[in-house]
Design a protein around this motif. Structure first.
Motif, PDB file in Angstrom:
ATOM      1  N   SER A   7       0.851  -1.195   0.000  1.00 46.91           N
ATOM      2  CA  SER A   7       0.000   0.000   0.000  1.00 46.91           C
ATOM      3  C   SER A   7       0.880   1.236   0.000  1.00 46.91           C
ATOM      4  N   GLY A   8       0.264   2.372  -0.324  1.00 51.72           N
ATOM      5  CA  GLY A   8       0.960   3.650  -0.237  1.00 51.72           C
ATOM      6  C   GLY A   8       1.326   4.277  -1.557  1.00 51.72           C
ATOM      7  N   GLY A   9       1.184   3.560  -2.649  1.00 45.02           N
ATOM      8  CA  GLY A   9       1.541   4.135  -3.938  1.00 45.02           C
ATOM      9  C   GLY A   9       0.547   5.201  -4.370  1.00 45.02           C
ATOM     10  N   ARG A  10       1.067   6.230  -5.037  1.00 47.72           N
ATOM     11  CA  ARG A  10       0.212   7.306  -5.537  1.00 47.72           C
ATOM     12  C   ARG A  10       1.009   8.172  -6.487  1.00 47.72           C
ATOM     13  N   LEU A  11       0.363   9.198  -6.999  1.00 49.34           N
ATOM     14  CA  LEU A  11       1.000  10.174  -7.881  1.00 49.34           C
ATOM     15  C   LEU A  11       1.690  11.241  -7.034  1.00 49.34           C
ATOM     16  N   THR A  19       6.283   6.859   1.218  1.00 48.19           N
ATOM     17  CA  THR A  19       6.579   5.624   1.935  1.00 48.19           C
ATOM     18  C   THR A  19       5.586   4.550   1.535  1.00 48.19           C
ATOM     19  N   LEU A  20       6.103   3.434   1.091  1.00 46.93           N
ATOM     20  CA  LEU A  20       5.284   2.269   0.784  1.00 46.93           C
ATOM     21  C   LEU A  20       5.305   1.313   1.976  1.00 46.93           C
ATOM     22  N   SER A  21       4.207   0.602   2.153  1.00 49.03           N
ATOM     23  CA  SER A  21       4.110  -0.387   3.221  1.00 49.03           C
ATOM     24  C   SER A  21       3.837  -1.760   2.632  1.00 49.03           C
ATOM     25  N   GLN A  82      10.889   3.667   2.365  1.00 49.46           N
ATOM     26  CA  GLN A  82      10.885   5.125   2.367  1.00 49.46           C
ATOM     27  C   GLN A  82      11.639   5.598   1.135  1.00 49.46           C
ATOM     28  N   MET A  83      10.980   6.394   0.321  1.00 47.64           N
ATOM     29  CA  MET A  83      11.572   6.848  -0.940  1.00 47.64           C
ATOM     30  C   MET A  83      11.659   8.365  -0.919  1.00 47.64           C
ATOM     31  N   ASN A  84      12.872   8.879  -1.027  1.00 48.06           N
ATOM     32  CA  ASN A  84      13.107  10.322  -1.034  1.00 48.06           C
ATOM     33  C   ASN A  84      13.634  10.767  -2.386  1.00 48.06           C
ATOM     34  N   ASP A  85      13.471  12.042  -2.650  1.00 54.02           N
ATOM     35  CA  ASP A  85      13.981  12.635  -3.891  1.00 54.02           C
ATOM     36  C   ASP A  85      13.560  11.801  -5.103  1.00 54.02           C
ATOM     37  N   LEU A  86      12.285  11.551  -5.193  1.00 49.33           N
ATOM     38  CA  LEU A  86      11.780  10.702  -6.268  1.00 49.33           C
ATOM     39  C   LEU A  86      11.981  11.344  -7.632  1.00 49.33           C
ATOM     40  N   LYS A  87      12.225  10.510  -8.609  1.00 50.83           N
ATOM     41  CA  LYS A  87      12.467  10.951  -9.984  1.00 50.83           C
ATOM     42  C   LYS A  87      11.449  10.282 -10.900  1.00 50.83           C
ATOM     43  N   PRO A  88      11.203  10.878 -12.060  1.00 52.33           N
ATOM     44  CA  PRO A  88      10.262  10.225 -12.984  1.00 52.33           C
ATOM     45  C   PRO A  88      10.653   8.784 -13.304  1.00 52.33           C
ATOM     46  N   GLY A  89      11.931   8.495 -13.329  1.00 54.67           N
ATOM     47  CA  GLY A  89      12.402   7.138 -13.595  1.00 54.67           C
ATOM     48  C   GLY A  89      12.063   6.153 -12.512  1.00 54.67           C
ATOM     49  N   ASP A  90      11.609   6.631 -11.355  1.00 53.05           N
ATOM     50  CA  ASP A  90      11.173   5.734 -10.286  1.00 53.05           C
ATOM     51  C   ASP A  90       9.731   5.274 -10.473  1.00 53.05           C
ATOM     52  N   SER A  91       9.049   5.821 -11.453  1.00 51.23           N
ATOM     53  CA  SER A  91       7.661   5.440 -11.700  1.00 51.23           C
ATOM     54  C   SER A  91       7.586   3.969 -12.086  1.00 51.23           C
ATOM     55  N   ALA A  92       6.739   3.234 -11.404  1.00 52.48           N
ATOM     56  CA  ALA A  92       6.618   1.793 -11.640  1.00 52.48           C
ATOM     57  C   ALA A  92       5.559   1.228 -10.702  1.00 52.48           C
ATOM     58  N   VAL A  93       5.215  -0.019 -10.939  1.00 53.74           N
ATOM     59  CA  VAL A  93       4.462  -0.781  -9.940  1.00 53.74           C
ATOM     60  C   VAL A  93       5.484  -1.395  -9.001  1.00 53.74           C
ATOM     61  N   TYR A  94       5.296  -1.171  -7.723  1.00 54.86           N
ATOM     62  CA  TYR A  94       6.219  -1.673  -6.711  1.00 54.86           C
ATOM     63  C   TYR A  94       5.612  -2.896  -6.035  1.00 54.86           C
ATOM     64  N   GLY A 114       1.126  -5.567  -5.813  1.00 63.15           N
ATOM     65  CA  GLY A 114       1.771  -4.359  -6.306  1.00 63.15           C
ATOM     66  C   GLY A 114       1.005  -3.090  -5.990  1.00 63.15           C
ATOM     67  N   THR A 115       1.726  -1.983  -5.948  1.00 61.61           N
ATOM     68  CA  THR A 115       1.133  -0.664  -5.749  1.00 61.61           C
ATOM     69  C   THR A 115       1.805   0.309  -6.712  1.00 61.61           C
ATOM     70  N   GLN A 116       1.009   1.140  -7.368  1.00 61.35           N
ATOM     71  CA  GLN A 116       1.508   2.016  -8.428  1.00 61.35           C
ATOM     72  C   GLN A 116       2.096   3.296  -7.835  1.00 61.35           C
ATOM     73  N   VAL A 117       3.312   3.596  -8.262  1.00 67.13           N
ATOM     74  CA  VAL A 117       3.951   4.871  -7.937  1.00 67.13           C
ATOM     75  C   VAL A 117       4.193   5.608  -9.251  1.00 67.13           C
ATOM     76  N   THR A 118       3.701   6.818  -9.333  1.00 65.33           N
ATOM     77  CA  THR A 118       3.911   7.639 -10.511  1.00 65.33           C
ATOM     78  C   THR A 118       4.527   8.953 -10.080  1.00 65.33           C
ATOM     79  N   VAL A 119       5.659   9.291 -10.704  1.00 67.07           N
ATOM     80  CA  VAL A 119       6.379  10.515 -10.368  1.00 67.07           C
ATOM     81  C   VAL A 119       6.315  11.442 -11.575  1.00 67.07           C
ATOM     82  N   SER A 120       5.683  12.581 -11.398  1.00 66.27           N
ATOM     83  CA  SER A 120       5.570  13.536 -12.494  1.00 66.27           C
ATOM     84  C   SER A 120       6.741  14.514 -12.453  1.00 66.27           C
ATOM     85  N   SER A 121       7.138  14.967 -13.624  1.00 67.83           N
ATOM     86  CA  SER A 121       8.289  15.895 -13.711  1.00 67.83           C
ATOM     87  C   SER A 121       7.861  17.336 -13.545  1.00 67.83           C
TER      88      SER A 121
END
Length: 121
Positions: A7-11, A19-21, A82-94, A114-121
């Motif tokens: 859980s925890g994935g989002r845009l 932070t994903l759990s 815990q994910m800091n300084d996220l980049k668009p390249g980190d976008s993925a299903v975790y 899986g949980t979707q993480v999307t990082v917008s630029s």
């Protein structure tokens, strides 16, 4: 049978933190490890980080080292990424997974949905 739920994935925006759990159940012995993997569209599922169920031996992919932190403890049956300084390249299903630890997918026997993480630029 081990059951895992992420859980925890989002845009989020580039530079943000998230932070994903991963909640686990069904494991009787704590001799194995919890791993995080991710998969972007068109790419292979890749290793992100792993930790033993006792909370030791954290191990990271070079691409996330210094930005991501894996943690958790067997007593709580919940593990975090815990994910800091996220980049668009980190976008993925975790995905979180139960297995031997380390970067080899074949070393993991049970996977979450899986949980979707999307990082917008």
């Amino acid at each position: 049978q081990v059951h895992l739920v992420e859980s925890g994935g989002r845009l989020v925006q580039a530079g943000d933190s998230l932070t994903l759990s991963c909640t686990t159940s069904g494991r009787i012995f704590s001799i194995y490890a919890l791993g995080w993997f991710r998969q972007a569209p068109g790419n292979e599922r890749e290793f992100v980080a792993s930790i033993t169920y006792s909370g030791g031996m954290p191990y990271y992919a070079d691409s996330v080292k210094g930005r991501f932190t894996i943690s958790g403890a067997n007593a709580l049956n919940t593990y975090y990424l815990q994910m800091n300084d996220l980049k668009p390249g980190d976008s993925a299903v975790y995905y979180c997974a139960d297995g031997e630890g380390g970067p080899e997918k074949l070393g993991y026997s049970y996977w979450g949905q899986g949980t979707q993480v999307t990082v917008s630029s």
